[in-house]
Enzyme design. Structure first.
Site, PDB file in Angstrom:
ATOM      1  N   GLY A 115       4.274  -9.844   1.472  1.00 59.95           N
ATOM      2  CA  GLY A 115       3.194 -10.769   1.118  1.00 59.95           C
ATOM      3  C   GLY A 115       3.667 -12.213   1.039  1.00 59.95           C
ATOM      4  N   GLU A 138       7.470  -3.932   4.858  1.00 58.89           N
ATOM      5  CA  GLU A 138       6.532  -2.930   4.355  1.00 58.89           C
ATOM      6  C   GLU A 138       6.774  -1.526   4.907  1.00 58.89           C
ATOM      7  OE1 GLU A 138       5.740  -5.981   5.270  1.00 58.89           O
ATOM      8  OE2 GLU A 138       4.111  -6.803   4.048  1.00 58.89           O
TER       9      GLU A 138
END
Ligand code: DAK
Length: 264
Positions: A115, A138
């Site tokens: 993020g 991720e």
């Protein structure tokens, strides 16, 4: 000068019209939790309505991280429904950030992962400190990116290189980030803030309406074919000729003096 106080975000105006947002959870390497995202949303709403704002800089508190990702502790127990809500809220927020009318620069100090990399990608360009590390890790957590990384990374750098980074989770240091077009430049970590302010002041010295029109043309044109995009540029070009700044900028050139823009 600090203009607003939040728990996880610092909002300063180091020079008139120059706004510096600092993601401020250094103990968690500035990981984005819902409280931080809510504060960022509030700051962005305020900036969108601030006609005097000329440029926005976003950075992370501490020497180690810009933002080390979404908060893994908070994400760990999300149900699929809650994950969708979390993702769509952040997606809306990052779209609002991108739609700010003034240039927004990410000053990436240290880790910009997950993020954090996606937050930097939602900014108009990235200035990297020499200790910056970018990545979308991720897949190593068993999830795909949730804040737009799989869409913005291939729009910022070569699509094949983006897919490589997305599916391997490989991290990229500052020099490689510049080489692949992810960051615009690298500066010494202790010079990052000053460089950001220097760039912001350069932007602020130009015609404020013209800068906003350029950003609007650039942003709206990216998803269009060239003819449609150039038509948007023509419309926005014409709008500039209804401003006092256009007369002033051209008169100042002919009179061989610096322009005095009023932002209208
Ligand atoms: N979340 C929560 N805490 C974090 C964190 C994170 N992303 N990153 C670091 N921290 C915390 C650590 O837990 C540690 O806390 P304490 O143990 O001191 O309490 C503290 O920050 C310092 O970290 P380290 O001790 O690990 O520091 P090191 O120097 O050893 O390592 C590191 C630095 C950045 C390499 C390491 O911290 C690390 O690998 N962090 C995680 C990086 C990462 O995987 N980031 C991506 C997160 S996933 C979605 C929406 C969004 C997303 C996905 C889906 N949907 C809603 C579907 C986005 C996902 C991500 O961003």
């Amino acid at each position: 000068m600090t203009t607003a106080g939040y728990q996880n975000l610092l909002h300063e105006e180091p020079e008139p019209g120059i706004h510096l947002l600092t993601m401020n959870r250094p103990k968690a390497l500035n990981a984005l939790n819902s409280a931080t995202l809510a504060e960022l949303a509030c700051a962005i709403t305020g900036l969108a309505a601030d006609a005097s704002a000329r440029a926005v800089l976003i950075t992370g508190a501490g020497a180690k991280a810009f933002v080390a990702g979404a908060d893994i502790g908070e994400m760990q127990t999300l149900t699929p429904e809650a994950a969708r809500t979390f993702s769509s809220k952040a997606t809306r927020l990052f779209l609002e950030l991108e739609a700010l009318p003034m240039p927004v620069l990410a000053l990436v100090n240290g880790y910009a992962l997950g993020g954090g990399c996606e937050l930097a990608l939602a900014c108009d360009w990235i200035v990297a400190a020499d200790n910056a590390v970018f990545g979308q890790p991720e897949v190593g957590l068993g999830i795909p990116p949730g804040f737009g990384g799989s869409q913005r990374l291939p729009r910022r750098i070569a699509p094949g290189k983006a897919l490589e980074l997305l599916v391997t989770g490989r991290q990229v240091k500052a020099d490689e980030a510049v080489a692949i077009g992810l960051a615009n430049e690298v500066v010494a970590a202790d010079a990052l803030r000053a460089r950001g302010i220097e760039l912001a002041l350069l932007i602020a010295s130009k015609g404020p309406v013209a800068v906003r029109l350029v950003k609007e043309a650039w942003r709206r044109g990216q998803s269009l074919d060239l003819a449609q995009a150039c038509a948007i540029e023509s419309d926005l070009f014409a709008l500039a000729f209804a401003t006092a700044d256009q007369s002033e900028g051209m008169r100042a050139f002919l009179e061989k003096r610096a322009p005095r823009f009023i932002g209208g």
